[in-house]
Design a protein around this motif. Structure first.
Motif, PDB file in Angstrom:
ATOM      1  N   SER A 211       0.629  -1.289  -0.294  1.00 57.52           N
ATOM      2  CA  SER A 211       0.592   0.114  -0.014  1.00 57.52           C
ATOM      3  C   SER A 211       1.016   1.456  -0.375  1.00 57.52           C
ATOM      4  O   SER A 211       0.664   2.179  -0.433  1.00 57.52           O
ATOM      5  CB  SER A 211      -1.528   0.286   1.093  1.00 57.52           C
ATOM      6  N   ASN A 252      -6.968  -8.355  -8.521  1.00 56.40           N
ATOM      7  CA  ASN A 252      -6.892  -8.281  -7.036  1.00 56.40           C
ATOM      8  C   ASN A 252      -6.338  -7.254  -6.869  1.00 56.40           C
ATOM      9  O   ASN A 252      -6.518  -5.762  -6.253  1.00 56.40           O
ATOM     10  CB  ASN A 252      -7.321  -9.538  -5.879  1.00 56.40           C
ATOM     11  N   SER A 255      -7.311  -3.691  -8.456  1.00 56.79           N
ATOM     12  CA  SER A 255      -8.412  -2.852  -8.012  1.00 56.79           C
ATOM     13  C   SER A 255      -7.860  -2.511  -6.733  1.00 56.79           C
ATOM     14  O   SER A 255      -8.440  -1.510  -5.827  1.00 56.79           O
ATOM     15  CB  SER A 255      -9.414  -4.132  -7.449  1.00 56.79           C
ATOM     16  N   GLY A 256      -6.818  -2.843  -6.229  1.00 59.61           N
ATOM     17  CA  GLY A 256      -6.571  -3.233  -4.727  1.00 59.61           C
ATOM     18  C   GLY A 256      -5.351  -1.460  -4.771  1.00 59.61           C
ATOM     19  O   GLY A 256      -6.089  -0.342  -3.753  1.00 59.61           O
ATOM     20  N   TYR A 259      -8.121   1.229  -4.919  1.00 57.76           N
ATOM     21  CA  TYR A 259      -9.106   1.570  -4.029  1.00 57.76           C
ATOM     22  C   TYR A 259      -8.447   2.193  -3.265  1.00 57.76           C
ATOM     23  O   TYR A 259      -8.148   3.256  -2.576  1.00 57.76           O
ATOM     24  CB  TYR A 259      -9.241  -0.022  -3.371  1.00 57.76           C
ATOM     25  N   ILE A 260      -7.335   2.406  -2.651  1.00 60.83           N
ATOM     26  CA  ILE A 260      -5.949   2.728  -2.253  1.00 60.83           C
ATOM     27  C   ILE A 260      -5.711   4.315  -2.970  1.00 60.83           C
ATOM     28  O   ILE A 260      -5.540   5.319  -1.777  1.00 60.83           O
ATOM     29  CB  ILE A 260      -4.233   2.356  -1.955  1.00 60.83           C
ATOM     30  N   GLY A 293      -8.361  -7.710   2.406  1.00 61.11           N
ATOM     31  CA  GLY A 293      -8.040  -6.374   3.588  1.00 61.11           C
ATOM     32  C   GLY A 293      -8.843  -6.880   4.121  1.00 61.11           C
ATOM     33  O   GLY A 293      -9.646  -7.171   4.719  1.00 61.11           O
ATOM     34  N   GLN A 297     -12.069  -2.893   2.247  1.00 61.62           N
ATOM     35  CA  GLN A 297     -12.322  -3.547   1.087  1.00 61.62           C
ATOM     36  C   GLN A 297     -13.059  -3.871   0.969  1.00 61.62           C
ATOM     37  O   GLN A 297     -13.239  -4.398  -0.385  1.00 61.62           O
ATOM     38  CB  GLN A 297     -11.087  -3.028   0.962  1.00 61.62           C
ATOM     39  N   LYS A 298     -13.243  -4.894   1.688  1.00 65.99           N
ATOM     40  CA  LYS A 298     -14.364  -5.976   1.274  1.00 65.99           C
ATOM     41  C   LYS A 298     -15.727  -5.468   1.100  1.00 65.99           C
ATOM     42  O   LYS A 298     -16.617  -6.204  -0.196  1.00 65.99           O
ATOM     43  CB  LYS A 298     -14.447  -7.518   2.938  1.00 65.99           C
ATOM     44  N   TYR A 300     -16.100  -3.274   0.323  1.00 64.75           N
ATOM     45  CA  TYR A 300     -15.913  -2.235  -1.422  1.00 64.75           C
ATOM     46  C   TYR A 300     -15.813  -3.309  -3.076  1.00 64.75           C
ATOM     47  O   TYR A 300     -16.239  -2.947  -4.036  1.00 64.75           O
ATOM     48  CB  TYR A 300     -14.329  -1.258  -1.475  1.00 64.75           C
ATOM     49  N   ASN A 301     -14.453  -4.161  -2.255  1.00 67.20           N
ATOM     50  CA  ASN A 301     -15.148  -5.110  -3.413  1.00 67.20           C
ATOM     51  C   ASN A 301     -16.541  -5.743  -3.295  1.00 67.20           C
ATOM     52  O   ASN A 301     -16.324  -5.955  -5.007  1.00 67.20           O
ATOM     53  CB  ASN A 301     -14.267  -6.174  -3.292  1.00 67.20           C
ATOM     54  N   VAL A 316     -16.022   4.210  -0.910  1.00 68.30           N
ATOM     55  CA  VAL A 316     -14.816   5.156  -0.679  1.00 68.30           C
ATOM     56  C   VAL A 316     -14.576   6.066  -0.757  1.00 68.30           C
ATOM     57  O   VAL A 316     -13.239   6.893   0.639  1.00 68.30           O
ATOM     58  CB  VAL A 316     -13.931   4.519  -1.621  1.00 68.30           C
TER      59      VAL A 316
END
Length: 327
Positions: A211, A252, A255-256, A259-260, A293, A297-298, A300-301, A316
Motif C-alpha cells: 500500500s 485483485n 483493483s486494490g 482503492y488505495i 483486505g 475494502q471487503k 468495496y470489493n 470509498v
C-alpha cells in the motif's frame, strides 16, 4: 560472463550491503552494471567509489526515468551478448554462492534458471523449490504450477540467457507502474527451451507494504492489469496452461491499487467518470474479485463485483473523508 544489473535510486542506506554481497561472490566472472537513475542522495557517489575499487563495476548516471528505464538502459550497455544476465535490486542482497548456484544449473536446452528467496522487512517468507528441470514439452506443467509465484513474476532471483533478450528485443515497459517485471518475464518465457528450478534461497528480498508503493489512478491500473493479462494470454498460446489463478491475482492487485488511490481523495463527485470507466474496462474480470483486505475494502470489493459502482464510489470517498477527520 554474467551481467548483473542493479538499478539505483536514492539507495544510499542499502546500496553498500547490496554491492558488497555481489563483489563477494564465489563465482567471479561477472560485470556489475550500476545505473544511477538520477538519485538525489549520495547513491551516485557510492557507485563511483565502487567502480574505482573494482574493475568489474561499471557505473552509469542518467536522468530519472524509473526502474524500467534504468534496467533497459543497462541491457543496452551489456558487454557480451552471449553470456547470462541477472537483476538485483539495490535494497536487496545475495548469498556469496548466488551466482555459482545459478550458473551451474544451466544446461544445453535450459534458458532460465530460477531459485528461491527469503524476504525480510515488512514480512518474512521463504520460497523454496525442489531441484527440477522442465524440458520444452513440460513447460505447460511448470507454468501451470509456478507462474504466479514471486520468483516467476519478479526480475531477480534468476538467470537469463542474454542472447534471448537481445535477439527478441525484450525490454521493460516504461509506461507500467506495477507488474512490468512480470510482463518482462512472461515475454521471455515465450522463447525458452527449458526451465531449471534450484533448491537454494540465496536471494534476500526486502519486503515493503504494497500500500506504500502501488496506489494508482484508473488509467494506470487498467493499463497495467490488461498488459499483464495479455502477456499471460500470449504465453498460453504457446504452452497451454490454466492461468485463471494468475488473472485473479492480477485483478485483485490492481483493483486494490485503485482503492488505495481513492482513499487518498476527499469526498467529492469529481472523478466518478474515471471510476466508472476503470471498472467498465475491467468488467470481464470483476467476478474474480475477492474479499481481501480490511472490512472497508471487503465491502468495496463486493459493491464493485456486483457493479454497484455509484455506491462503491460514494462508500470509498466517505472512508477517505473519515480517515482525514480522525487522522
Amino acid at each position: 560472463m554474467i551481467s548483473i544489473i542493479v538499478p539505483v535510486y536514492n539507495a544510499e542506506h542499502t546500496l553498500g550491503k547490496c554491492v558488497d554481497s555481489i563483489l563477494s561472490q564465489t563465482y567471479s566472472h561477472f560485470e556489475l552494471l550500476l545505473v544511477d537513475d538520477g538519485s538525489k542522495d549520495k547513491s551516485g557517489a557510492i557507485c563511483d567509489t565502487y567502480a574505482m575499487k573494482d574493475s568489474r563495476v561499471r557505473v552509469f548516471h542518467k536522468p530519472n526515468g524509473g526502474v524500467s528505464s534504468a534496467r533497459n538502459f543497462a541491457i543496452d550497455n551489456i558487454s557480451e551478448g552471449e553470456g547470462y544476465l541477472t537483476f538485483i535490486d539495490s535494497d536487496d542482497y545475495v548469498d556469496c554462492n548466488y551466482l555459482l548456484h545459478l550458473v551451474k544449473a544451466f544446461g544445453r536446452n535450459i534458458d532460465l534458471v530460477v531459485g528461491g528467496y527469503q524476504s525480510f522487512g515488512a514480512s518474512r517468507f521463504v520460497q523454496y523449490y525442489e531441484a527440477k528441470c522442465y524440458e520444452y514439452a513440460e513447460l505447460n506443467k511448470c507454468f501451470g504450477k509456478h507462474i504466479a509465484e514471486m520468483p516467476f513474476t519478479a526480475p531477480w532471483g534468476k538467470l537469463f540467457r542474454t542472447y534471448v533478450i537481445q535477439e527478441h528485443h525484450i525490454r521493460f515497459d516504461t509506461r507500467m507502474k506495477c507488474a512490468e517485471d512480470a510482463c518482462f518475464n512472461k515475454e521471455y518465457l515465450c522463447y525458452v527451451r527449458g526451465v531449471a528450478l534450484i533448491p537454494y534461497t540465496d536471494y534476500f528480498y526486502y519486503s515493503v507494504n504494497n500500500s506504500e508503493k502501488y496506489g494508482a489512478d484508473g488509467e494506470n491500473c487498467v493499463y497495467d492489469a490488461l498488459q499483464t493479462i495479455r502477456k499471460y494470454e500470449q504465453l498460453t498460446t504457446i504452452h497451454a496452461f490454466d492461468y485463471q489463478h494468475a488473472t485473479r491475482a492480477i485483478i485483485n492487485i490492481h483493483s486494490g491499487r485503485f482503492y488505495i488511490y481513492q482513499l487518498g481523495k476527499s469526498f467529492s463527485l469529481l472523478g466518478f467518470k474515471e471510476f466508472c470507466t476503470t471498472y467498465d474496462t475491467l468488467s470481464p474480470y470483476l467476478h474474480l474479485l475477492e474479499n481481501n483486505g480490511g472490512r472497508g475494502q471487503k465491502i468495496y470489493n463486493t459493491l464493485v463485483m456486483h457493479r454497484y459502482f455509484a455506491l462503491a464510489f460514494v462508500f470509498v470517498r466517505l472512508l477517505a473523508s473519515i480517515k482525514v477527520i480522525f487522522k
